[in-house]
Every structure is written in structure tokens, then in C-alpha cells.
Design a protein around this motif. Structure first.
Motif, short mmCIF file in Angstrom:
data_model
loop_
_atom_site.label_atom_id
_atom_site.label_comp_id
_atom_site.label_asym_id
_atom_site.label_seq_id
_atom_site.Cartn_x
_atom_site.Cartn_y
_atom_site.Cartn_z
N LYS A 1 -44.69 -44.70 71.95
CA LYS A 1 -44.92 -43.60 71.03
C LYS A 1 -43.97 -43.70 69.83
O LYS A 1 -42.76 -43.81 69.98
N GLY A 2 -44.56 -43.71 68.64
CA GLY A 2 -43.76 -43.78 67.42
C GLY A 2 -43.14 -45.12 67.13
O GLY A 2 -42.35 -45.24 66.18
N ARG A 3 -43.49 -46.17 67.88
CA ARG A 3 -42.85 -47.48 67.72
C ARG A 3 -43.79 -48.53 67.15
O ARG A 3 -43.35 -49.67 66.92
N ILE A 4 -45.06 -48.22 66.94
CA ILE A 4 -46.05 -49.23 66.54
C ILE A 4 -46.28 -49.19 65.03
O ILE A 4 -46.48 -48.13 64.45
N ASP A 5 -46.26 -50.37 64.41
CA ASP A 5 -46.65 -50.51 63.01
C ASP A 5 -48.16 -50.65 62.98
O ASP A 5 -48.70 -51.76 63.11
N THR A 6 -48.86 -49.55 62.83
CA THR A 6 -50.32 -49.57 62.91
C THR A 6 -50.97 -50.18 61.66
O THR A 6 -52.17 -50.36 61.62
N GLY A 7 -50.16 -50.52 60.67
CA GLY A 7 -50.69 -51.17 59.48
C GLY A 7 -50.58 -52.67 59.49
O GLY A 7 -50.94 -53.33 58.51
N SER A 8 -50.10 -53.24 60.60
CA SER A 8 -49.91 -54.70 60.68
C SER A 8 -50.49 -55.24 61.98
O SER A 8 -50.02 -54.91 63.08
N LEU A 9 -51.52 -56.06 61.85
CA LEU A 9 -52.16 -56.73 62.98
C LEU A 9 -52.09 -58.23 62.77
O LEU A 9 -52.35 -58.73 61.67
N VAL A 10 -51.74 -58.97 63.83
CA VAL A 10 -51.83 -60.42 63.81
C VAL A 10 -52.62 -60.86 65.03
O VAL A 10 -52.78 -60.11 66.00
N LEU A 11 -53.13 -62.08 64.98
CA LEU A 11 -53.94 -62.61 66.06
C LEU A 11 -53.24 -63.77 66.75
O LEU A 11 -52.65 -64.63 66.09
N LEU A 12 -53.34 -63.78 68.07
CA LEU A 12 -53.05 -64.93 68.89
C LEU A 12 -54.37 -65.31 69.56
O LEU A 12 -55.24 -64.46 69.74
N GLY A 13 -54.52 -66.56 69.95
CA GLY A 13 -55.77 -66.92 70.59
C GLY A 13 -55.65 -68.25 71.30
O GLY A 13 -54.81 -69.08 70.97
#
Length: 306
Positions: free
Chosen positions: A130-142
């Protein structure tokens, strides 16, 4: 880049450099202490993240798209290692049917689903994040099939069989790092151009008997927009990032791996995470990635275009 031999001197230099760099990312060989189960758009998923005391900034989200029929639990060590560099790593099991076969087959739409999950988790009262996630930054692993799905998403194209549900590349997507992944068509008739709109790294085992190193090389050359990177992990095969060499349900690799499983996992996680931290703007990670890592890490050889 010039290949580096795995010498005692190089190993000692690697340990020294890692020891003196900022602990906010250099301590990533430690297992991530936060781990819990969740669901993402109805798919069961595992989540890994560093403890709140280990990082002060909000954590970007890293979606790990699984290899075909490789269950999420097979990536626990790799996901924990990447999370230790300062990521919330989300590993779903996505089951669907392609060409009449039902199994674990990721698709491009999972990126948007994961962002929706992240926004909800960041505000959920009982969440350890809670309150720790940067919801504006997504990266992919695969991995393998999942890497191919992610590679297609970096171009913004809806590419069957990786796009069962119409998917749009999220604006929050900032970069990607894929293991055992290429875009070579059946028969090996060359690599079509990859018009990527975010930076891409390919991490490839030199002993991979399923996704050939030459195919990864061709895909690296086909990636159009820098920065891009090709990291060759010496002696790793197609399952160099899974917990074991024989994940239940997955097609076996006929090529034997010649390095310990932990070596492949740690090297792959290290370079994937450092590439992604760099494209997210971390200056110290960039110093290591572009100027130090290849010279001191005896587990890999690296090519890149900045």
C-alpha cells in the motif's frame, strides 16, 4: 563489446564493484522478502517485492510473461532476484487455448490488466505494498513465448497468437528485458524488423537448444530503436532462469546447461534489472550498465547500442 574471460581477477573485480555501489540497487542478490499470492484479471499470480526498509522510492511494476506451459512457481528465484533491485515483480499464470491446445500462454493484454491490478493494490488497505507502487511505470520481463508476446507489445502491434484479446500498448510501459526470446519465423527465414517504441534487452543463454542464440542475434539486429542490448549468459540453456532444468509441463531443452542453475538465474536477473533501472532513469544503474558491468561480470558477454 569485447568478450571477457571468466577469470579469478574478473570475478574479484565484480565483487568489489558490487560491494561499493549504492545498496538501493547493488544488493539485489538478496532474496526479496515480500512475497504473496493474488489474482490479476482472474489469473492466479505471485508477487515479489523488497521490504519497505530497503528502498525509499516508489517501486515500478515488472510483469513477467511466462514461457509456454511454464507455471509461475518455476520463476520464484528469478522473480525474487529481480525484485531485489527495486521492483514489484508480478508473475501470473494465464491459461487460454491457441490452435486448439489449452495451456499457459501469455498475451499482450496482460500488461494493461497488471496496471489495473497495481492501481488497486497500491490503495488496498491490507496490502503489504500500500502506497509503495509507482503505478506510472511498467516494465516487461518475459521468457520464450512470453518474451515474444512482450516483444510484439513493445511495437504496439496486435500480433497473433500473442494478442487473443485486443490490446493497446500502455503509455506506462517504459522498457523490456526478455530471456530466450526471438522473432525468427519457423524455418529460420530471417528476422522481420522490430519497430519497438521502448528500449529492449535480450538475454540469451549460449547453450539454448530451443531458442537458438543465432536467432536472438538476428532479433537484436532487427530491433530498430535504441537503446538495445544483447546479453549472452555463458553456458545457460533455455531454462537458465527457471528454478529447475525441467519445469513441469514444459518442453525439455535437448541442450545441456553447463553452469549452475543459480548462476544463470542471478546473471540474467542482474542484467535484466540493471537495464530496466537504467531506462527508468536511475543514473547509478546506467554507470554500471554502460561503463562497468561488461568489464567485471565474468558470467556474460554483452553487445549494445545506446
Amino acid at each position: 563489446m569485447r568478450p571477457i574471460r571468466a577469470t579469478t581477477a574478473a570475478a574479484a573485480a565484480f565483487a568489489l564493484v558490487t560491494a561499493v555501489l549504492p545498496t538501493s540497487w547493488a544488493a539485489a542478490d538478496e532474496d526479496s522478502p515480500v512475497a504473496f499470492a493474488t489474482t490479476v484479471n482472474g489469473d492466479p499470480a505471485d508477487v515479489y517485492a523488497p521490504a519497505a526498509s530497503d528502498v525509499s522510492a516508489a517501486l515500478p511494476v515488472a510483469l513477467l510473461l511466462q514461457g509456454a506451459n511454464v507455471g509461475r512457481s518455476a520463476y520464484s528465484a528469478y522473480a525474487r532476484a529481480v525484485a531485489g533491485y527495486g521492483f514489484v515483480v508480478v508473475v501470473p499464470d494465464h491459461r487460454r487455448t491457441i490452435y486448439g491446445q489449452s495451456g499457459l500462454f501469455p498475451e499482450e493484454a496482460q500488461a494493461s490488466w497488471t496496471l489495473s491490478w497495481a492501481r488497486g493494490e497500491d490503495t488496498r488497505a491490507a496490502s503489504p505494498l500500500k502506497g509503495r507502487i509507482d503505478t506510472g511505470s511498467l516494465v516487461l520481463l518475459g521468457h520464450s513465448f512470453g518474451g515474444a508476446a512482450g516483444l510484439a507489445l513493445t511495437t504496439g502491434a496486435c500480433a497473433p497468437p500473442f494478442c487473443a484479446t485486443p490490446a493497446v500498448k500502455p503509455a506506462e510501459l517504459k522498457g523490456a528485458a526478455f530471456f530466450g526470446t526471438n522473432n525468427s519465423p519457423p524455418g529460420g527465414s530471417g528476422n522481420p524488423p522490430v519497430p519497438n517504441t521502448v528500449p529492449v534487452a535480450l538475454v540469451q543463454g549460449t547453450a539454448d537448444g530451443i531458442a537458438a542464440p543465432a536467432a536472438a542475434q538476428g532479433t537484436y539486429e532487427a530491433i530498430q530503436a535504441p537503446p538495445k542490448m544483447l546479453v549472452s549468459v555463458t553456458g545457460a540453456n533455455h531454462y537458465g532462469i527457471t528454478d529447475t532444468q525441467a519445469p513441469a509441463g514444459a518442453a525439455p531443452d535437448p541442450s545441456a546447461q553447463t553452469v549452475p542453475q543459480e548462476t544463470g538465474i542471478r546473471a540474467s536477473a542482474r542484467w535484466s534489472a540493471m537495464f530496466l533501472r537504467t531506462v527508468l532513469g536511475d543514473v547509478w544503474s546506467g554507470v554500471w550498465l554502460w561503463g562497468v558491468g561488461d568489464a567485471v561480470d565474468p558470467a556474460v558477454t554483452v553487445r549494445y547500442v545506446r
